[in-house]
Design a protein around this motif. Structure first.
Motif, PDB file in Angstrom:
ATOM      1  N   GLU A 196      -3.994   3.143 -12.200  1.00 31.79           N
ATOM      2  CA  GLU A 196      -4.777   1.919 -12.351  1.00 31.79           C
ATOM      3  C   GLU A 196      -4.386   1.108 -13.578  1.00 31.79           C
TER       4      GLU A 196
ATOM      5  N   GLU B 131      -5.521  -3.644  -6.206  1.00 35.80           N
ATOM      6  CA  GLU B 131      -6.489  -3.710  -5.122  1.00 35.80           C
ATOM      7  C   GLU B 131      -7.259  -2.402  -4.951  1.00 35.80           C
ATOM      8  N   ARG B 132      -6.556  -1.258  -5.108  1.00 40.06           N
ATOM      9  CA  ARG B 132      -7.212   0.046  -4.920  1.00 40.06           C
ATOM     10  C   ARG B 132      -6.380   1.127  -5.612  1.00 40.06           C
ATOM     11  N   SER B 133      -7.068   2.012  -6.332  1.00 46.50           N
ATOM     12  CA  SER B 133      -6.395   3.117  -7.015  1.00 46.50           C
ATOM     13  C   SER B 133      -7.241   4.378  -6.882  1.00 46.50           C
ATOM     14  N   THR B 134      -6.709   5.365  -6.140  1.00 46.15           N
ATOM     15  CA  THR B 134      -7.327   6.682  -5.985  1.00 46.15           C
ATOM     16  C   THR B 134      -6.210   7.718  -6.128  1.00 46.15           C
TER      17      THR B 134
ATOM     18  N   THR C 189      -2.767   0.612  -4.121  1.00 43.75           N
ATOM     19  CA  THR C 189      -2.523  -0.642  -3.403  1.00 43.75           C
ATOM     20  C   THR C 189      -2.579  -1.798  -4.394  1.00 43.75           C
TER      21      THR C 189
ATOM     22  N   LYS D 286       0.849  -1.204   0.000  1.00 40.45           N
ATOM     23  CA  LYS D 286       0.000   0.000   0.000  1.00 40.45           C
ATOM     24  C   LYS D 286       0.879   1.247   0.000  1.00 40.45           C
TER      25      LYS D 286
END
Length: 394
Positions: free
Chosen positions: A70, A82-85, A90, A45
């Motif tokens: 992403e 897992e997560r993209s902002t 992550t 992360k």
């Protein structure tokens, strides 16, 4: 003087704290180091407070880009987003192998470019330990030397020993790097003196390692200890009599079990029997067979002697066939007589408990007659008109 110095120190502290707050870079990404067991999954992360309109990027130790925002950059299906902002990126890596270990870099392309490192440590799982040195039996009172070995651990594992429920202290541990240059092979040795009680005893080697996550991985082997034989003589039947058949069993125990049995009688020059058969048979006992008999049981670990004192008792009387037949007949007759007597007693008891009745016709007044003739006359005259009278008997 002292109040002035104290005030100066407080002023300097406040100034330093303010300067630190002003110098904190909100565009600096942050990460954390991770530890993963080989074959597991690690999550990386990366976070930033102020992305400054820039995207985050993850790179592997070889500086290959894994994800830019992403967008996937490396074709490796083990690596997933897992997560993209704007403030976080992550990713996860599954089925981790030892070569995945190293420093991963999270970058944000501001002016200047800012980076953060995440060290991924991969733990090598130790293989099930193996025990060597137990392949051949050990003679009692000799020294047993056993070695336990486990490969594939990273970092090097710890080995411990037990014999039954008792801990064994090792005589030394050796750590050797495996050919892959990443894992280690660990060896441990124990030495102890064995006794006959150690035969079939279980010796266990257990490997302890952080990758096992509080579980144990161990191997158990049974010891084989050779020890001197023991023997005792058992008669069958237990109380021999003249004219009977007798077997003397030389019960030899040990490891290995005795394979040779020598039978002798004290006072006799020649041996009675020498063979692998542990039984000495007397087909028909005589008084002359009384005496002390010696069995020598022999194995590869030595010989042992057992003795038995044979005292032949007088022959027990044997009942003839005719007397046996007469005894059976007498028993049957006795049973029949007993049953008949029982039946008569029951019948007599029944007759006593029940009463019978009969009717007589006596004329009234006959009881008051002065003599027998008058009574008869009165009776004949009163038969027609007299009442019936019942008389009971027992």
């Amino acid at each position: 003087m002292l109040p002035s110095a104290l005030g100066l120190l407080l002023l300097l502290a406040c100034f330093g704290a303010a300067r630190g707050n002003l110098s904190r870079d909100e565009s600096q990404p942050t990460t954390s180091d991770e530890t993963v067991v080989a074959g597991g999954t690690v999550v990386l992360k990366c976070q930033v407070e102020d992305p400054d309109d820039s995207s985050l990027q993850w790179s592997n130790p070889a500086q290959q880009t894994l994800y830019f925002g992403e967008k996937r950059a490396l074709r490796d299906n083990r690596i997933q987003l897992e997560r993209s902002t704007p403030n976080e990126l992550t990713i996860s890596i599954s089925d981790v192998v030892l070569s995945d270990e190293g420093e991963y870099t999270c970058s944000i392309f501001t002016m200047p470019v800012r980076t953060a490192k995440a060290l991924v440590t991969v733990l090598g799982i130790p293989q099930k330990p193996q025990i060597f040195g137990h392949e051949q039996p050990i003679d009692e009172e000799k020294i047993a030397r056993l070695t336990c070995r486990s490969s594939g651990s990273k970092p090097a594992a710890q080995l411990r020993w037990k014999k039954g429920n008792k801990d064994l202290k090792d005589e030394g541990t050796e750590v050797v790097e495996d050919p892959n240059g990443k894992t280690f092979t660990v060896s441990s040795r124990v030495e102890f003196r064995v006794t006959k009680e150690d035969n079939e005893a279980e010796v266990t080697c257990t490997v302890d390692h952080e990758s096992l996550q509080n579980s144990e991985r161990s191997t158990t082997q049974k010891l084989q200890v050779h020890y001197k034989p023991t023997a005792k003589i058992e008669p069958h039947p237990q109380y021999p009599r003249e004219g009977e058949k007798l077997q003397l069993q030389c019960d030899g125990q040990g490891n290995p079990i005795p394979q040779e049995f020598l039978w002798e009688k004290e006072g006799s020059d020649a041996p009675l029997q020498l063979s692998s058969d542990s039984v000495l048979i007397f087909p028909f006992l005589n008084k002359s067979d009384s005496g002390t008999y010696v069995c020598t049981a022999t194995s590869s670990m030595g010989s042992v002697v057992a003795k038995y004192n044979l005292d032949v008792s007088d022959a027990s009387p044997v009942p003839s066939t005719s007397s046996t037949y007469h005894a059976v007949i007498g028993g049957v007759v006795a049973v029949i007589v007993f049953l008949l007597l029982s039946l008569l007693i029951v019948l007599g008891h029944y007759l006593i408990r029940h009463k019978g009745t009969y009717l007589t016709h006596e004329a009234k007044g006959s009881d008051d007659a002065p003599d027998a003739d008058t009574a008869i006359i009165n009776a004949e005259g009163g038969q027609a008109s007299g009442d019936d009278k019942k008389e009971y008997f027992i």
